[in-house]
Design a protein around this motif. Structure first.
Motif, PDB file in Angstrom:
ATOM      1  N   GLY A  77       0.783  -1.220   0.000  1.00 39.48           N
ATOM      2  CA  GLY A  77       0.000   0.000   0.000  1.00 39.48           C
ATOM      3  C   GLY A  77       0.819   1.275   0.000  1.00 39.48           C
ATOM      4  O   GLY A  77       0.251   2.367  -0.074  1.00 39.48           O
ATOM      5  N   VAL A 104      -7.420  -4.727  -2.556  1.00 38.13           N
ATOM      6  CA  VAL A 104      -8.035  -4.537  -1.247  1.00 38.13           C
ATOM      7  C   VAL A 104      -9.443  -5.130  -1.256  1.00 38.13           C
ATOM      8  O   VAL A 104     -10.235  -4.863  -2.167  1.00 38.13           O
ATOM      9  N   LYS A 118     -13.272   6.151   1.832  1.00 44.28           N
ATOM     10  CA  LYS A 118     -12.186   5.356   2.410  1.00 44.28           C
ATOM     11  C   LYS A 118     -11.934   4.107   1.563  1.00 44.28           C
ATOM     12  O   LYS A 118     -10.780   3.718   1.332  1.00 44.28           O
ATOM     13  N   ALA A 122      -8.419   3.299  -0.543  1.00 45.17           N
ATOM     14  CA  ALA A 122      -7.660   2.062  -0.343  1.00 45.17           C
ATOM     15  C   ALA A 122      -7.489   1.312  -1.657  1.00 45.17           C
ATOM     16  O   ALA A 122      -6.398   0.811  -1.965  1.00 45.17           O
TER      17      ALA A 122
END
Length: 260
Positions: A77, A104, A118, A122
């Motif tokens: 990440g 993810v 969010k 991600a």
């Protein structure tokens, strides 16, 4: 146990014999199936993931096929982590096949309750930025060496759209991955082949828990009237990675049972 001459000859005839492959996110689901399929095709495999125990379990299965297997445990990440992954993998073995499968999971577990923003952030950091950074860095090394294969994972509905929050975020991120894949193929040709796979409804963790309505929706969307399995994607990946696909680059192969 020592191999017999017949076994050695058989192994040497396999399409990926003596090659090294790395599959990101290969401790479960589609990535795990790809790692095992590449091993069956003769490749030695670097298993990547965030769970050390799960990674070693996949390595054990690969070694049972008389292939070499090592694990690298890291989160991709961040740019720093991605660079370390490349250096670790490449310093040990010149990678012949690199498959960007890690993504993810925002549909199950705690992440299912995250906000849209969010989840999108991600997905962008791992699925998009991770794929771009790793593909460019590895692809350049392969090009300088004179050969290599890069394979990225997209999504079949990114090109036609799907309503809802999940459809919007996956279309944006996986659509970006597929567009990038086509462009990278032009940048790295002719030394390196770059292709993508766009899976349809594949029975991974979310599919196993999906409601009856989604179960039927997935079946109805396919001309073959069934869910896809991770092994369906894995077989396509092994084909694209092999010399049999030597004249295929810049393509997105849909593995979805035919869209109804």
């Amino acid at each position: 146990m020592l191999q017999t001459t017949t076994e050695i000859m058989t192994d040497s005839a396999l399409p990926l014999a003596r090659q090294w492959a790395l599959v990101t996110g290969s401790t479960r689901g589609i990535g795990r199936a790809i790692a095992l399929e590449l091993a069956a095709a003769g490749a030695n495999v670097i298993v990547h993931g965030r769970d050390a125990q799960a990674a070693e379990e996949v390595c054990t299965l690969i070694r049972q096929q008389q292939r070499e297997a090592i694990s690298i445990v890291t989160d991709i990440g961040s740019a720093v982590a991605r660079q370390k992954l490349i250096e670790h993998a490449w310093n040990d073995h010149a990678i012949d096949v690199w498959i960007n499968n890690a993504g993810v999971d925002v549909l199950t577990g705690n992440a299912a309750n995250w906000s849209f923003d969010k989840k999108l952030d991600a997905l962008w950091q791992v699925d998009v930025q991770g794929t771009i950074d790793l593909s460019r860095a590895v692809g350049q090394r392969m090009r300088e060496r004179g050969r290599g294969v890069v394979l990225n994972i997209g999504w079949d509905q990114a090109e036609i759209g799907m309503a809802g929050d999940s459809g919007e975020m996956f279309a944006a991120t996986k659509g970006a991955v597929m567009a990038f894949t086509r462009s990278l193929a032009k940048s790295l040709a002719p030394e390196v082949r770059v292709n993508g796979i766009a899976p349809g409804w594949i029975r991974t963790a979310w599919g196993e828990e999906a409601s009856d309505n989604w179960q039927q929706h997935a079946i109805n969307d396919s001309l073959l009237k069934r869910w896809g399995e991770p092994e369906d994607v894995a077989r396509a990946a092994a084909f694209l990675a092999s010399p049999v696909a030597a004249f295929i680059t810049g393509q997105i192969i849909h593995v979805n049972g035919g869209r109804a």
